[in-house]
Each structure stands twice: as structure tokens, then as C-alpha cells.
Design a protein around this motif. Sequence first.
Motif, PDB file in Angstrom:
ATOM      1  N   PRO A 175       0.833  -1.204   0.000  1.00  0.00           N
ATOM      2  CA  PRO A 175       0.000   0.000   0.000  1.00  0.00           C
ATOM      3  C   PRO A 175       0.867   1.253   0.000  1.00  0.00           C
ATOM      4  CG  PRO A 175       0.081  -0.961   2.194  1.00  0.00           C
ATOM      5  CD  PRO A 175       0.873  -1.875   1.312  1.00  0.00           C
ATOM      6  N   CYS A 192      -3.629   0.002  11.663  1.00  0.00           N
ATOM      7  CA  CYS A 192      -2.602  -0.948  11.199  1.00  0.00           C
ATOM      8  C   CYS A 192      -2.259  -1.970  12.292  1.00  0.00           C
ATOM      9  CB  CYS A 192      -1.336  -0.203  10.774  1.00  0.00           C
ATOM     10  SG  CYS A 192      -0.022  -1.347  10.302  1.00  0.00           S
ATOM     11  N   TYR A 208       5.505   4.571   5.908  1.00  0.00           N
ATOM     12  CA  TYR A 208       5.179   3.137   5.931  1.00  0.00           C
ATOM     13  C   TYR A 208       6.464   2.327   6.062  1.00  0.00           C
ATOM     14  CZ  TYR A 208       0.221   3.458   4.723  1.00  0.00           C
ATOM     15  OH  TYR A 208      -1.135   3.677   4.759  1.00  0.00           O
ATOM     16  N   CYS A 213       5.132  -4.433   7.363  1.00  0.00           N
ATOM     17  CA  CYS A 213       3.790  -4.531   6.774  1.00  0.00           C
ATOM     18  C   CYS A 213       3.446  -5.968   6.372  1.00  0.00           C
ATOM     19  CB  CYS A 213       3.725  -3.622   5.543  1.00  0.00           C
ATOM     20  SG  CYS A 213       2.240  -3.835   4.559  1.00  0.00           S
ATOM     21  N   ILE A 214       2.286  -6.466   6.793  1.00  0.00           N
ATOM     22  CA  ILE A 214       1.885  -7.839   6.459  1.00  0.00           C
ATOM     23  C   ILE A 214       0.927  -7.891   5.265  1.00  0.00           C
ATOM     24  CG2 ILE A 214       2.234  -8.728   8.798  1.00  0.00           C
ATOM     25  CD1 ILE A 214      -0.877  -8.555   9.117  1.00  0.00           C
ATOM     26  N   CYS A 216      -2.153  -6.655   4.832  1.00  0.00           N
ATOM     27  CA  CYS A 216      -3.568  -6.955   5.108  1.00  0.00           C
ATOM     28  C   CYS A 216      -4.489  -5.949   4.413  1.00  0.00           C
ATOM     29  CB  CYS A 216      -3.832  -6.940   6.606  1.00  0.00           C
ATOM     30  SG  CYS A 216      -3.611  -5.317   7.353  1.00  0.00           S
ATOM     31  N   PHE A 217      -3.956  -4.805   4.001  1.00  0.00           N
ATOM     32  CA  PHE A 217      -4.681  -3.728   3.313  1.00  0.00           C
ATOM     33  C   PHE A 217      -5.799  -3.105   4.148  1.00  0.00           C
ATOM     34  CE2 PHE A 217      -2.778  -6.298  -0.087  1.00  0.00           C
ATOM     35  CZ  PHE A 217      -1.951  -5.339  -0.631  1.00  0.00           C
ATOM     36  N   CYS A 219      -5.345  -0.568   6.005  1.00  0.00           N
ATOM     37  CA  CYS A 219      -5.154   0.883   5.851  1.00  0.00           C
ATOM     38  C   CYS A 219      -5.923   1.379   4.625  1.00  0.00           C
ATOM     39  CB  CYS A 219      -3.667   1.225   5.745  1.00  0.00           C
ATOM     40  SG  CYS A 219      -2.786   0.254   4.520  1.00  0.00           S
TER      41      CYS A 219
END
Length: 229
Positions: A175, A192, A208, A213-214, A216-217, A219
Motif C-alpha cells: 500500500p 494498522c 510506511y 507490513c503484512i 492486510c490492506f 489501511c
Amino acid sequence: MPKLKTHGFTHYTGAVKNLFGVMPGLSKARMHMRAPSQMEFAEFLLDLYGGLLNGFEKPKKFIHVMDAVVGMEGEGPGPSGKPKNIGAVIVGDDAVALDYVAVNLVGLKIKKVFTLTEGFRRGYGVKSPDDIQMRGESLEDMRINDFLPPKSVVRGGIIWPLTSPTIKNLFVEKPVPRVEICTLCYNCLKVCPAEAIAKADDAKVPRYNYQKCIRCFCCMETCPEAAIN
Ligand code: SF4
Ligand code: SF4
């Protein structure tokens, strides 16, 4: 009462995914961290569904009423997706069967929706699409042929070398907030689960950390300005 929408992480969100809403507050974020891959998350959603059906003194039934009058295509499920006229209401007591009908209706690929592929295997309701009993309009008459899927790529589990954050950052979509649209509301930071987003300091968008960041979207789903690509 689910909506028919695309989803950057789970490809599609409908009746099974909608049950994630019974998880209270921050426990949603914790579950994203415990089930970071698409397949693990689908398995978790089905565990939850099975728990709701069979985890009480007596087995329970649910009636799922899907609003697919106006659904969402493209980069859903948040404001980055686009409304799509579908003109359907889909009702059923089997979340997996209902999702199968919805996914078929808009022409998404069944094999990309792991709550379906795994859901039939678990057999909480019907065990095969052939066993679904449809009433009302026929699927053929209602089918939408120009529905846009989300761009993100569907992978089952996160496998080596994608478990390495550095390799993952080269090959897996991430993202990215857009400077020209972001209002620095920080809704993305609050939601998040991986604590991968920090305040902007001197920048015009939040910072970011893609190592954390995993994907997952969440955000993207939460951003009120559709500022995240
Ligand atoms: S930055 Fe966005 S996609 Fe990445 S973990 Fe946080 S909420 Fe999920
Ligand atoms: S939620 Fe969207 S608008 Fe708000 S800070 Fe994050 S990217 Fe910017």
C-alpha cells in the motif's frame, strides 16, 4: 448482512468474511497478525464460522442477507474500489454456498477465494457447488460480465523466499499513500495491526515501514480519501 465487494487481501468479501465483524475491537488486528497469509486468514475465518455454528450448547443457524444491489469492484473493499450496479439480493443460511453464488454472479475466479475452496472442503453446509439449491432468478440471467477484480495477486501461504521482508518488498504489492490526496488524518496509522505506519514528520504522507507490513490492506480499507494505491 454482507455487501458483495472485492478485497485486496482476500480477493472477495461476502458472507464468510463478514463474520469477522463479531470479533471485538482490537482482537481483529491481533488475528490479522496471527494469520498473515491469505490461506491462513481464510482458515481462521472458517474456524470462526464453525465456532459460531457449532460452538454453543446447540448448533446455530444464520440467515445471511447479501446486499448486492450496488456492489464494489476493483480495488475494494474501501473507498479505492468502485461502486458497481449488480441488482441482486442473495439470501441463504449457508455462508459458503451464498459466497459461491455471489462470486459466480460477478465472474470472479473461485480458486482465488480461499474461504470457498476451503469452505467446501470443511463441509459446514453443502460440500460441493453441485449441492447448492437455488431459488428465484437464474444465475445466468443475472450474471455480470464486466466486473473488475482487484489487482493484487492471490497467493496461498507465504512461502520462502517471500517470508523474507526484503524479498517480499521486491515482489509483493504494497500500500502506497498518495501525496496529492492524503490529508494526514492518520486513520491508517490507528488501524494498522502491524504498527507499520508512523507519523509523517516532515513528509506529506505517513511513513510506511514495509519490513513490518503484512499486506492486510486494512489501511486501504480505512482511508476516507481513497488516498492509498
Ligand atoms: S501498512 Fe496497511 S497493509 Fe501493511 S500491515 Fe499496516 S494496515 Fe496492513
Ligand atoms: S488514512 Fe489516508 S488520508 Fe488518512 S493519513 Fe492515511 S493515507 Fe492519508
